[in-house]
Write an enzyme that holds these catalytic residues in place. Structure first.
Site, PDB file in Angstrom:
ATOM      1  CD  GLU A 172      68.419  86.710  55.563  1.00  0.00           C
ATOM      2  OE1 GLU A 172      68.673  86.101  56.612  1.00  0.00           O
ATOM      3  OE2 GLU A 172      67.930  86.154  54.561  1.00  0.00           O
ATOM      4  CB  CYS A 229      63.801  64.416  52.169  1.00  0.00           C
ATOM      5  SG  CYS A 229      65.413  65.185  51.890  1.00  0.00           S
TER       6      CYS A 229
END
Ligand code: SF4
Length: 315
Positions: free
Chosen positions: A57, A223
């Site tokens: 991260e 999408c």
């Protein structure tokens, strides 16, 4: 240019936001899409350690996935636990950071590893507040670790998430400046109750923003929430609200000069002299600013008389 047909734009509503506003259910189709289509990335594999999630991260915050993967693997091979990193000098962390950019992150990771080893028995904490108490760990990283390493239920918001939420839920072409007081409740409003589904929703919105709902030319035809996207339903109005600030040009910037001075320090086993630093960039004023900022950030130590090196000593 938006890649989309404009048919069937009726929002599908079955979720409620924090102020009672009805929100379309974007979680269900997104989680199904994510489970079928998500990229196979190291930090998504079963058994990936929480320490690896924390390292990934921090690396991913300013650096692309393809550049992070090899550096992450090398990092975890060399330092499989926080204590392994804490036992090495910070200069090793900065060298191993190599060209990922923004090397303050390497120092932050070293400081966090030291705190985890000393205060948490070498186990990455699970609690968001405990994660936030670690040096150099901000709100995004704390939440991301709690959700992606431990599967807890929290909203996680990065720039990709903000863009998807602005478009799909608010009908705006792009997000305004980051605002945790608005962004976190908005993301929380779409999370399913189930912890596993909530974690998958966080990852799915992020993935959609990274691969499909990109800043320029979103691929609306591909999408999974196209049928309930408010921006699409409104006919893609121009974004006229406040915009996130643009990143300054890199070439010729103080950032570039910092990077060149850092490369010089990383490459040397002995303190680097002012004359050697003078070779990396012609503008003395910029060079001095770069060196001063590295000293201020703790990425370099020394002075003109003894030379400059990475913190924790040269190898
Ligand atoms: S959320 Fe989907 S439909 Fe809406 S703009 Fe992004 S890619 Fe297009």
């Amino acid at each position: 240019m938006v890649n989309a047909s404009r048919a069937s734009r009726q929002p599908v509503e079955n979720a409620t936001g924090p102020q009672g506003a009805t929100r379309p259910d974007i979680a269900t189709p997104l989680v199904a899409w994510f489970r079928a289509e998500a990229r196979d990335l190291p930090w998504r594999r079963p058994g990936f350690p929480a320490w690896g999630t924390l390292v990934s991260e921090i690396m991913l915050q300013q650096t692309q996935v393809a550049r992070v993967i090899p550096r992450l693997e090398a990092w975890l091979t060399r330092w499989p636990t926080p204590r392994d990193l804490a036992d090495s000098p910070p200069s090793d962390a900065v060298r191993a950071w190599d060209r990922l950019g923004y090397p303050r992150r390497a120092l932050a990771l070293h400081a966090a590893a030291t705190a985890i080893a000393e205060q948490h028995d070498n186990v990455v904490p699970r609690d968001v507040d405990a994660l936030l108490a670690l040096p150099g760990i901000g709100d995004y990283t704390a939440r991301a670790v709690a959700v992606f390493a431990y599967g807890d239920r929290h909203p996680v918001v990065d720039v990709n998430v903000r863009r998807v939420l602005a478009r799909a839920l608010l009908g705006q072409g792009g997000p305004g400046p980051a605002n945790a007081k608005q962004d976190l409740p908005l993301m929380a409003s779409v999370l399913p109750e189930d912890r596993e589904d909530a974690a998958a929703t966080n990852a799915a919105v992020m993935e959609l923003g990274a691969l499909v709902c990109v800043a320029r030319s979103p691929a609306c035809d591909a999408c999974p929430i196209a049928d309930r996207c408010a921006w699409r339903a409104a006919g893609y109005p121009e974004h006229d609200g406040p915009r996130a600030p643009k990143q300054a040009k890199f070439a010729g910037s103080d950032r570039q000069v910092r990077g060149l001075v850092m490369a010089e320090l990383r490459a040397s086993d002995v303190p680097v002299t002012p004359a050697e630093i003078a070779m990396v960039w012609p503008d003395a004023e910029q060079r001095d600013r770069a060196l001063a900022s590295l000293l201020r950030d703790g990425l370099a130590v020394g002075d003109d008389a003894s030379g400059y090196q990475l913190p924790g000593g040269a190898d």
